[in-house]
Design a protein around this motif. Structure first.
Motif, PDB file in Angstrom:
ATOM      1  N   THR A  94       0.837  -1.199   0.000  1.00  0.00           N
ATOM      2  CA  THR A  94       0.000   0.000   0.000  1.00  0.00           C
ATOM      3  C   THR A  94       0.873   1.251   0.000  1.00  0.00           C
ATOM      4  O   THR A  94       0.582   2.233  -0.667  1.00  0.00           O
ATOM      5  CB  THR A  94      -0.954  -0.017   1.210  1.00  0.00           C
ATOM      6  OG1 THR A  94      -1.721  -1.218   1.158  1.00  0.00           O
ATOM      7  CG2 THR A  94      -1.893   1.164   1.186  1.00  0.00           C
TER       8      THR A  94
ATOM      9  N   ASP B 142      -5.548  -1.558  -5.006  1.00  0.00           N
ATOM     10  CA  ASP B 142      -4.970  -2.214  -3.826  1.00  0.00           C
ATOM     11  C   ASP B 142      -5.777  -3.481  -3.544  1.00  0.00           C
ATOM     12  O   ASP B 142      -6.938  -3.575  -3.945  1.00  0.00           O
ATOM     13  CB  ASP B 142      -5.035  -1.263  -2.619  1.00  0.00           C
ATOM     14  CG  ASP B 142      -4.044  -1.668  -1.523  1.00  0.00           C
ATOM     15  OD1 ASP B 142      -3.398  -2.735  -1.662  1.00  0.00           O
ATOM     16  OD2 ASP B 142      -3.909  -0.926  -0.533  1.00  0.00           O
ATOM     17  N   GLU B 143      -5.186  -4.462  -2.883  1.00  0.00           N
ATOM     18  CA  GLU B 143      -5.878  -5.710  -2.539  1.00  0.00           C
ATOM     19  C   GLU B 143      -6.467  -6.364  -3.789  1.00  0.00           C
ATOM     20  O   GLU B 143      -7.604  -6.838  -3.789  1.00  0.00           O
ATOM     21  CB  GLU B 143      -7.010  -5.453  -1.529  1.00  0.00           C
ATOM     22  CG  GLU B 143      -6.608  -4.624  -0.324  1.00  0.00           C
ATOM     23  CD  GLU B 143      -5.930  -5.428   0.763  1.00  0.00           C
ATOM     24  OE1 GLU B 143      -5.736  -6.649   0.570  1.00  0.00           O
ATOM     25  OE2 GLU B 143      -5.583  -4.835   1.797  1.00  0.00           O
TER      26      GLU B 143
ATOM     27  N   GLY C 235      -5.629  -4.962   5.367  1.00  0.00           N
ATOM     28  CA  GLY C 235      -4.894  -3.753   4.997  1.00  0.00           C
ATOM     29  C   GLY C 235      -4.520  -2.846   6.164  1.00  0.00           C
ATOM     30  O   GLY C 235      -3.697  -1.969   6.027  1.00  0.00           O
TER      31      GLY C 235
HETATM   32 MG    MG Z   1      -1.907  -2.965   2.116  1.00  0.00          MG
END
Ligand code: MG
Ligand code: ATP
Length: 721
Positions: A36, A220-221, A565
């Protein structure tokens, strides 16, 4: 131009990812390796160094909390506002697209987003209307079916009618459901994604506009994207080489909701010019925590495989606590929190993570009774509580008379003498005439189809809504909310409810006023929508993420799924029991079991400095008392990284007993029959019997002064003589 701020806090591999030339990239790496961070710094780099316009940035992630963190981090790095970037969740961004192009998406301008609870209500009503027996066609299963189709991009009309009875019926139900939603302007979560995909697919000019606009697309993810999300991303980046994705196959935890790990492979095929970068250093957790988590995930088969290391030192071992029951578990955790805070720690650095929402209650009660501020994310969601939904339904129906779901919700709440029969009549009439419930009610009254009593009661309801509308027309949002909860009779209604529950509901309603006051209305981004509509959408989309002031120092409670996250100094991962975590449904299905294990890995890797694992030896669950075995995941953790905690009782156990505990095999106690001991209050006595094991171990002692007593070893203060 100061680029050191962007580049310095990165290792070599991260730097390569951040400063690479404009092309598609896949950052595949384990938890806490800075994915991230790389994504955020990449965006900053593109703007600062490559001259990208903030306007041209699109970044997608999975929770609102993660999205707002991303936004803040970019703003901190660049010292500019991130307002013109599109940063959000898939659902949030899809919603924004649909608002801007409602007409082209074939939606009414004032469409309303419904959450899964509302969706279920609509489905239940639908099944009744078409006379399907809900024991044979359980509404949840129907809901599941419909959402799964939408997640795969399949409309009812496209479902093959193979002659299979189940399939045929489901197709019909799905079709009627689509009709109802269209008629009442309701859009469920899966529909947000599907409609916005179709919007882009079917309108070349709109697609072209956004392709031109979004020169840089980031996800992200990525491992948790489903088919329709991937298709949406693909449309936006079609024929370009500008998709930057970060993910971790070991953290894929939404397979049950249609997430496709294959999207990683698809990406590799569809963007042939892409570059893959792996990150291997973990910056989040201390050595013991990382080693424990690595070992657990190593038990899964077919991983893409990657090693994570840290140079931060071993740190403290992972703590393990075997609680007597779920209350003891909560007691232990909250005691740990108290100590942490007494030693100067912040509450907001602590998370309690659990497998299922139902587990939060024990902790909430204990936290409440010790007056420890806490916040539940995603769980017992604030916006999903009945009283809040009722208040919102009033606000919705005031703004949108055709909103059937809201109409049904409040037509007789608070009770105003409108019975089930009358409601059923309105429904039937609405269906026959193709009207909204509101319109049907008006027509029934006007055409004098009802008894005087029924007509009066119903007219009273319509008039109440009309009055609320007129009285609040000029008010600010929070005043409007305040006025409505008072004058709709909701406050009085809940005040009459006895005990703490009613009180809590009234407090929640008051909190809703605060939420409305704090609501940050972004006029620029949502030019088409009024403030109230934005707030209502926010309530549907961002459930649970706006309880009071986010800056309060609160303990964070959430499910493992919503913790993805995030990171916390101190993590309590609770309820590690077979049947709970891993969940009952996963016990017989290897695929699902592996997903549970990934979830465990996600949970453990949230911890930076302290990780505490707990399980209860007996638990009251769904109204039943059960005696679960300790979770298999505990056995997968290397013993040298674990340390068992005994609370209050100063009983030390031989190491072998500690090790076998996690396996649910009993333990050797410290006491023997006939042994003499002393109790702080009861005085001296002799051990008569020993029973149970772990935290449930108890002894029967014959005290010379007070006679025979049973004592829990975990609690009793005993001294051997
Ligand atoms: Mg992350
Ligand atoms: P997850 O898989 O859980 O989402 P992640 O790979 O996205 O994790 P981040 O959240 O980006 O990891 O980073 C984990 C922590 O490590 C953060 O606190 C981050 O600030 C820190 N970190 C990342 N890279 C570095 C670095 N090069 N130097 C120092 N700290 C770093």
């Amino acid at each position: 131009m100061d680029i050191t701020k962007i580049i310095d806090p990165l290792n070599d591999a991260q730097r390569e990812a951040v400063s690479g030339p404009g092309r598609s990239m896949l950052i595949l790496a384990g938890a806490g390796s800075g994915k991230t961070r790389v994504l955020v710094h990449r965006i900053a780099w593109q703007i600062q160094v490559q001259g990208a316009l903030p306007h041209s940035i699109l970044a997608v992630t999975f929770t609102n909390k993660a999205a707002s963190e991303m936004r803040t981090r970019i703003e901190d790095l660049l010292q500019i506002s991130a307002r013109s970037m599109w940063i959000g969740t898939f659902h949030g961004l899809a919603h924004r697209l649909l608002r801007r192009h409602a007409k082209q998406a074939k939606l009414p301008e004032s469409f309303q987003v419904m959450d899964s609870d509302d969706q279920l209500r609509v489905i239940k009503r639908l099944l009744k209307d078409i006379n399907l027996d809900d024991s044979r066609w359980p509404p949840r299963q129907v809901q599941w079916f419909i959402n799964a189709q939408k997640d795969e991009g399949i409309r009812a009309s496209k479902i093959l009618d193979s002659g299979d009875f189940f399939q045929h019926q489901m197709k019909l139900v799905y079709q009627s459901y689509e009709d109802i939603c269209r008629r009442s302007g309701l859009v469920d979560f899966a529909e947000l994604l599907l409609s916005s995909y179709e919007l882009l697919r079917d309108n070349a000019d709109i697609l072209d506009f956004y392709q031109q606009r979004f020169q840089h697309v980031h996800v992200d993810e990525f491992q948790d994207t489903n088919t329709i999300q991937y298709a949406w991303l693909r449309l936006l980046t079609e024929g370009r080489d500008n998709l930057f994705v970060v993910g971790d196959d070991d953290q894929s935890i939404y397979g049950w909701r249609g997430a496709k790990i294959e999207n990683i492979h698809r990406f590799q095929r569809h963007y042939p010019n892409h570059k893959v970068i792996k990150l291997e250093q973990n910056y989040r957790s201390t050595g013991h925590i990382l080693k424990a988590a690595n070992q657990v995930i190593a038990c899964n088969e077919g991983r893409m495989g990657k090693e994570l290391w840290t140079d931060s030192g071993d740190g403290e071992p992972v703590s393990l606590y075997a609680a007597f029951n779920e209350q003891d578990e909560a007691y232990f955790v909250v005691e740990g929190i108290r100590k942490w805070v007494n030693e100067g720690g912040k509450r907001s650095d602590i998370a309690i993570l659990y497998r299922s929402n139902a587990q939060s209650r024990q902790f909430e009660e204990r936290l409440m009774s010790t007056r420890t501020p806490y916040r539940v994310y995603g769980g017992l969601r604030f916006f999903e509580r009945a009283e809040i939904k009722n208040a919102l339904a009033f606000l919705r129906i005031m703004a949108h008379h055709e909103d059937d779901a809201s109409f049904e919700r409040v037509i007789n709440t608070p009770t105003r003498g409108i019975g089930a029969k009358l409601i059923a009549d309105i429904r039937t009439f609405a269906r026959e005439q193709g009207l909204s419930l509101w319109h049907a009610a008006e027509t029934l009254i006007a055409e004098k189809h009802l008894s005087a009593r029924a007509a009066n009661a119903l007219a009273g309801f319509l008039e109440l809504i009309g009055q609320l509308e007129r009285q609040t027309a000029e008010m600010a949002l929070f005043e409007k909310v305040k006025y409505v909860i008072e004058h709709s009779g909701l406050i009085a209604f809940y005040n009459e409810e006895k005990g703490d529950k009613g009180e809590a509901r009234v407090e929640n309603l008051e909190e809703l006023v605060n939420a409305a006051r704090a609501f940050d209305y972004d006029r620029e981004a949502e030019e088409n929508l009024g403030e109230l509509d934005m707030f209502l959408t926010h309530a549907a989309l961002e459930a649970g993420e706006m309880q009071g002031d986010a800056f309060d120092d609160c303990v964070q409670l959430m499910t493992l799924h919503s913790a993805k996250g995030l990171e916390f100094k101190q993590v309590f991962l609770v309820g590690l029991e077979e049947g709970l975590f891993p969940s009952q449904q996963s016990l017989e299905d290897l695929g699902r079991l592996e997903e549970e294990r990934r979830l465990c890995y996600v949970g453990m890797t949230r911890a930076m400095e302290h990780l505490t694992l707990t399980y209860a030896e007996s638990r009251r669950l769904y109204g039943r008392e059960i005696y679960p075995n300790a979770s298999r995941f505990l056995r997968e953790i290397p013993p040298e990284t674990l340390q068992e905690v005994r609370m209050r009782a100063q009983i030390s156990r031989p190491l072998t007993a500690v090790k076998s505990r996690a396996g649910g095999l009993g333990s050797e106690g410290k006491y023997k029959l006939g042994q003499r001991l002393k109790h702080a209050k009861f005085g001296e006595g002799v051990v008569l019997q020993i029973e149970g094991s772990g935290a449930q171990e108890r002894v029967q002692v014959n005290f010379s002064e007070v006679g025979v007593k049973w004592l829990m070893l975990a609690y009793a203060k005993l001294e051997t003589l």
